[in-house]
Design a protein around this motif. Structure first.
Motif, PDB file in Angstrom:
ATOM      1  N   LEU A   5       8.565   2.059  -9.485  1.00 16.11           N
ATOM      2  CA  LEU A   5       8.660   0.810 -10.242  1.00 16.11           C
ATOM      3  C   LEU A   5       9.741  -0.090  -9.668  1.00 16.11           C
ATOM      4  N   ARG A   6      10.849   0.492  -9.246  1.00 17.22           N
ATOM      5  CA  ARG A   6      11.924  -0.301  -8.641  1.00 17.22           C
ATOM      6  C   ARG A   6      11.441  -0.943  -7.342  1.00 17.22           C
ATOM      7  N   ALA A   7      10.727  -0.161  -6.505  1.00 12.52           N
ATOM      8  CA  ALA A   7      10.207  -0.699  -5.249  1.00 12.52           C
ATOM      9  C   ALA A   7       9.209  -1.820  -5.524  1.00 12.52           C
ATOM     10  N   ALA A   8       8.363  -1.626  -6.529  1.00 17.39           N
ATOM     11  CA  ALA A   8       7.370  -2.643  -6.884  1.00 17.39           C
ATOM     12  C   ALA A   8       8.046  -3.918  -7.383  1.00 17.39           C
ATOM     13  N   ARG A   9       9.121  -3.784  -8.129  1.00 19.37           N
ATOM     14  CA  ARG A   9       9.846  -4.970  -8.591  1.00 19.37           C
ATOM     15  C   ARG A   9      10.443  -5.740  -7.412  1.00 19.37           C
ATOM     16  N   ASP A  10      10.961  -5.020  -6.428  1.00 18.80           N
ATOM     17  CA  ASP A  10      11.486  -5.674  -5.223  1.00 18.80           C
ATOM     18  C   ASP A  10      10.384  -6.485  -4.542  1.00 18.80           C
ATOM     19  N   TYR A  11       9.197  -5.890  -4.461  1.00 23.75           N
ATOM     20  CA  TYR A  11       8.061  -6.567  -3.836  1.00 23.75           C
ATOM     21  C   TYR A  11       7.639  -7.787  -4.649  1.00 23.75           C
TER      22      TYR A  11
ATOM     23  N   SER B 266       0.821  -1.212   0.000  1.00 25.80           N
ATOM     24  CA  SER B 266       0.000   0.000   0.000  1.00 25.80           C
ATOM     25  C   SER B 266       0.855   1.262   0.000  1.00 25.80           C
ATOM     26  N   ARG B 267       2.000   1.244   0.676  1.00 26.97           N
ATOM     27  CA  ARG B 267       2.869   2.420   0.661  1.00 26.97           C
ATOM     28  C   ARG B 267       3.423   2.697  -0.736  1.00 26.97           C
ATOM     29  N   ILE B 268       3.775   1.654  -1.452  1.00 25.46           N
ATOM     30  CA  ILE B 268       4.286   1.842  -2.817  1.00 25.46           C
ATOM     31  C   ILE B 268       3.191   2.435  -3.704  1.00 25.46           C
ATOM     32  N   LEU B 269       1.964   1.971  -3.542  1.00 25.05           N
ATOM     33  CA  LEU B 269       0.873   2.489  -4.374  1.00 25.05           C
ATOM     34  C   LEU B 269       0.438   3.884  -3.937  1.00 25.05           C
ATOM     35  N   ILE B 270       0.568   4.192  -2.652  1.00 25.47           N
ATOM     36  CA  ILE B 270       0.336   5.569  -2.211  1.00 25.47           C
ATOM     37  C   ILE B 270       1.353   6.490  -2.892  1.00 25.47           C
ATOM     38  N   ALA B 271       2.606   6.053  -2.934  1.00 28.98           N
ATOM     39  CA  ALA B 271       3.634   6.836  -3.629  1.00 28.98           C
ATOM     40  C   ALA B 271       3.277   7.009  -5.102  1.00 28.98           C
ATOM     41  N   ALA B 272       2.701   5.970  -5.696  1.00 25.76           N
ATOM     42  CA  ALA B 272       2.336   6.041  -7.117  1.00 25.76           C
ATOM     43  C   ALA B 272       1.240   7.074  -7.374  1.00 25.76           C
ATOM     44  N   THR B 273       0.362   7.312  -6.379  1.00 25.16           N
ATOM     45  CA  THR B 273      -0.662   8.336  -6.593  1.00 25.16           C
ATOM     46  C   THR B 273      -0.019   9.710  -6.758  1.00 25.16           C
ATOM     47  N   ALA B 274       1.123   9.925  -6.091  1.00 23.17           N
ATOM     48  CA  ALA B 274       1.807  11.219  -6.220  1.00 23.17           C
ATOM     49  C   ALA B 274       2.255  11.455  -7.656  1.00 23.17           C
ATOM     50  N   ILE B 275       2.601  10.382  -8.368  1.00 21.53           N
ATOM     51  CA  ILE B 275       3.004  10.529  -9.769  1.00 21.53           C
ATOM     52  C   ILE B 275       1.834  11.037 -10.598  1.00 21.53           C
TER      53      ILE B 275
ATOM     54  N   THR C 286       9.606  -4.691   6.694  1.00 23.33           N
ATOM     55  CA  THR C 286       9.471  -3.535   5.804  1.00 23.33           C
ATOM     56  C   THR C 286      10.538  -3.535   4.720  1.00 23.33           C
ATOM     57  N   LEU C 287      10.130  -3.288   3.484  1.00 21.01           N
ATOM     58  CA  LEU C 287      11.077  -3.154   2.377  1.00 21.01           C
ATOM     59  C   LEU C 287      11.647  -1.736   2.361  1.00 21.01           C
ATOM     60  N   LYS C 288      12.940  -1.644   2.244  1.00 18.69           N
ATOM     61  CA  LYS C 288      13.588  -0.332   2.222  1.00 18.69           C
ATOM     62  C   LYS C 288      13.050   0.523   1.072  1.00 18.69           C
ATOM     63  N   ALA C 289      12.910  -0.065  -0.111  1.00 17.92           N
ATOM     64  CA  ALA C 289      12.468   0.707  -1.275  1.00 17.92           C
ATOM     65  C   ALA C 289      11.038   1.205  -1.113  1.00 17.92           C
ATOM     66  N   ALA C 290      10.201   0.466  -0.368  1.00 18.73           N
ATOM     67  CA  ALA C 290       8.832   0.932  -0.125  1.00 18.73           C
ATOM     68  C   ALA C 290       8.840   2.188   0.740  1.00 18.73           C
ATOM     69  N   LEU C 291       9.717   2.209   1.743  1.00 24.22           N
ATOM     70  CA  LEU C 291       9.830   3.382   2.607  1.00 24.22           C
ATOM     71  C   LEU C 291      10.350   4.587   1.834  1.00 24.22           C
ATOM     72  N   THR C 292      11.446   4.386   1.098  1.00 21.27           N
ATOM     73  CA  THR C 292      12.055   5.518   0.396  1.00 21.27           C
ATOM     74  C   THR C 292      11.162   6.033  -0.722  1.00 21.27           C
ATOM     75  N   ALA C 293      10.427   5.139  -1.379  1.00 22.32           N
ATOM     76  CA  ALA C 293       9.518   5.579  -2.445  1.00 22.32           C
ATOM     77  C   ALA C 293       8.426   6.477  -1.882  1.00 22.32           C
ATOM     78  N   LYS C 294       7.842   6.062  -0.758  1.00 16.26           N
ATOM     79  CA  LYS C 294       6.752   6.857  -0.184  1.00 16.26           C
ATOM     80  C   LYS C 294       7.250   8.223   0.296  1.00 16.26           C
ATOM     81  N   VAL C 295       8.386   8.233   1.000  1.00 14.00           N
ATOM     82  CA  VAL C 295       8.912   9.503   1.498  1.00 14.00           C
ATOM     83  C   VAL C 295       9.321  10.410   0.341  1.00 14.00           C
ATOM     84  N   PHE C 296      10.051   9.853  -0.612  1.00 14.33           N
ATOM     85  CA  PHE C 296      10.536  10.675  -1.726  1.00 14.33           C
ATOM     86  C   PHE C 296       9.384  11.221  -2.561  1.00 14.33           C
TER      87      PHE C 296
END
Length: 385
Positions: free
Chosen positions: A288-294, A230-239, A312-322
């Protein structure tokens, strides 16, 4: 995902969302009819596994889908994908009977589920959860109050995180059908953005469910694992929101008189839009990188065990924050381009700015996630990248 799936999503966005329906920025009493129209596309709950009748679309393709829907309206996107938080926990840690009983109907009906974690005194500090689950023979009894939960009132089932009555240090994740006696909607929150979504405060009063409805593993760990998707997809809404802001800026600049031409001729405008384009590109690449990790973990034979170890996946955290920070920066720059109009309801930029702010707030604010990154990935030397 089939190529025509993305075309279907874009057509839905074009027909139902980008026209600027003012109802998307109001607190409608019931879920909007357009959720039913999305169900007709055959893509509702697109991530559910094929074995339960779903489409089995991975998270990398889900980033593309959410990006497109959020371009139309982030609240609609949030409503449509946030069930992944609950379903992923059930998929990974529920019994075969639970998965068949609850995930298959969601795939068939295009319905929703909800996750109930946060409480008034347990927002970012979930170890302070006061909701209790007690064993009573062959049943579990859940009692407590949850502060923020999206889709709860019209969900098929709820995944509730609760403290064990016999061991305050232990937490469980319990599947509670929505129609269980004792589930009460206290109120719907009047949110500043994402107003097409429905987020509730919920009371659980001695809700009884079969003991088999408990998911395997620590409830807090399971919630942490579910938050990855869900965090990765929340980040995707920002795009999607950022792309919409960019396009509104371009449309406005074409007709806005500036000196001897239009704002589109201004080198300052060109530089700001060029900066936006770069930021949007990096946001998408990282999501996309975070999603591939997942997806890589989910495609393995022991996904549940791998996630249980990793959390917690590191890329999921960094994607959401960034994406939250970068999207907010894009919204701020975009609003300034409209001058005084950018601070009114005459232009859509105000709504977009309110919508994008949620990325840095829900499911762990930026400061909370930065601290988590520090504790998990900076302090332990072997885990630094």
């Amino acid at each position: 995902m089939k190529p025509e799936d993305l075309k279907t999503v874009r057509q839905f966005v074009k027909n139902e969302l980008v026209a600027g329906d003012p109802q998307l920025d109001t607190l409608s009493e019931k879920p909007l009819e357009l959720y039913g129209k999305f169900r007709e596309t055959g893509l509702a709950n697109w991530w559910l596994p094929e074995e339960f009748g779903g489409r089995g679309i991975g998270l990398e393709d889900s980033v593309e889908i959410v990006n497109e829907i959020a371009y139309g309206d982030a609240g609609v996107a949030f409503t449509l994908f946030i069930s992944v938080l609950g379903t992923s926990m059930v998929q990974l840690y529920g019994s075969d009977e639970l998965k068949a009983r609850y995930l298959a109907p969601m795939a068939a009906n295009g319905s929703f589920c909800a996750a109930l974690g946060s409480e008034r005194t347990a927002g970012s500090e979930l170890n302070k959860i006061e909701t209790v689950v007690a064993r009573d023979g062959n049943e579990l009894v859940v009692t407590g109050e949850k502060f923020f939960s999206t889709n709860t009132d019209f969900a098929d089932f709820l995944v509730v995180i609760a403290r064990a009555a016999d061991d305050p240090e232990t937490h469980h994740a319990v599947l509670v059908p929505r129609d269980t006696p004792g589930v009460e909607i206290v109120k719907r929150w009047d949110v500043n953005g994402l107003r097409a979504s429905h987020t509730y405060q919920v009371k659980l009063d001695n809700c009884r469910v079969p003991a088999a409805n408990r998911l395997e593993g620590s409830g807090l760990r399971l919630l942490e694992i579910g938050l990855n998707a869900s965090r990765i997809l929340i980040a995707a809404t920002a795009i999607g929101i950022a792309r919409r802001i960019r396009d509104h800026c371009m449309t406005y600049a074409k007709s806005k008189p500036f000196r001897d031409g239009t704002l589109l001729d201004s080198p300052v405008f060109a530089q700001k839009l060029g900066q936006m384009e770069m930021q949007i590109d990096v946001m998408k690449s990282h999501c996309l990188r975070a999603a591939r990790d997942y997806d890589k973990i989910m495609e393995g034979p022991d996904a549940a065990a791998v996630f249980a170890r990793q959390g917690t996946l590191k890329a999921a955290l960094t994607a959401k924050v960034f994406c939250g920070q970068t999207g907010w920066d894009i919204a701020g720059v975009g609003s300034e381009m409209f001058g005084g109009l950018g601070y009114t309801d005459e232009m859509p930029i105000g709504k977009l700015l309110r919508d994008i702010r949620y990325v840095s707030i829900v499911e762990g604010g930026d400061d909370v996630l930065r601290e988590l990154l520090f504790g998990r990935y900076v302090i332990p030397v072997p885990r630094r990248s």
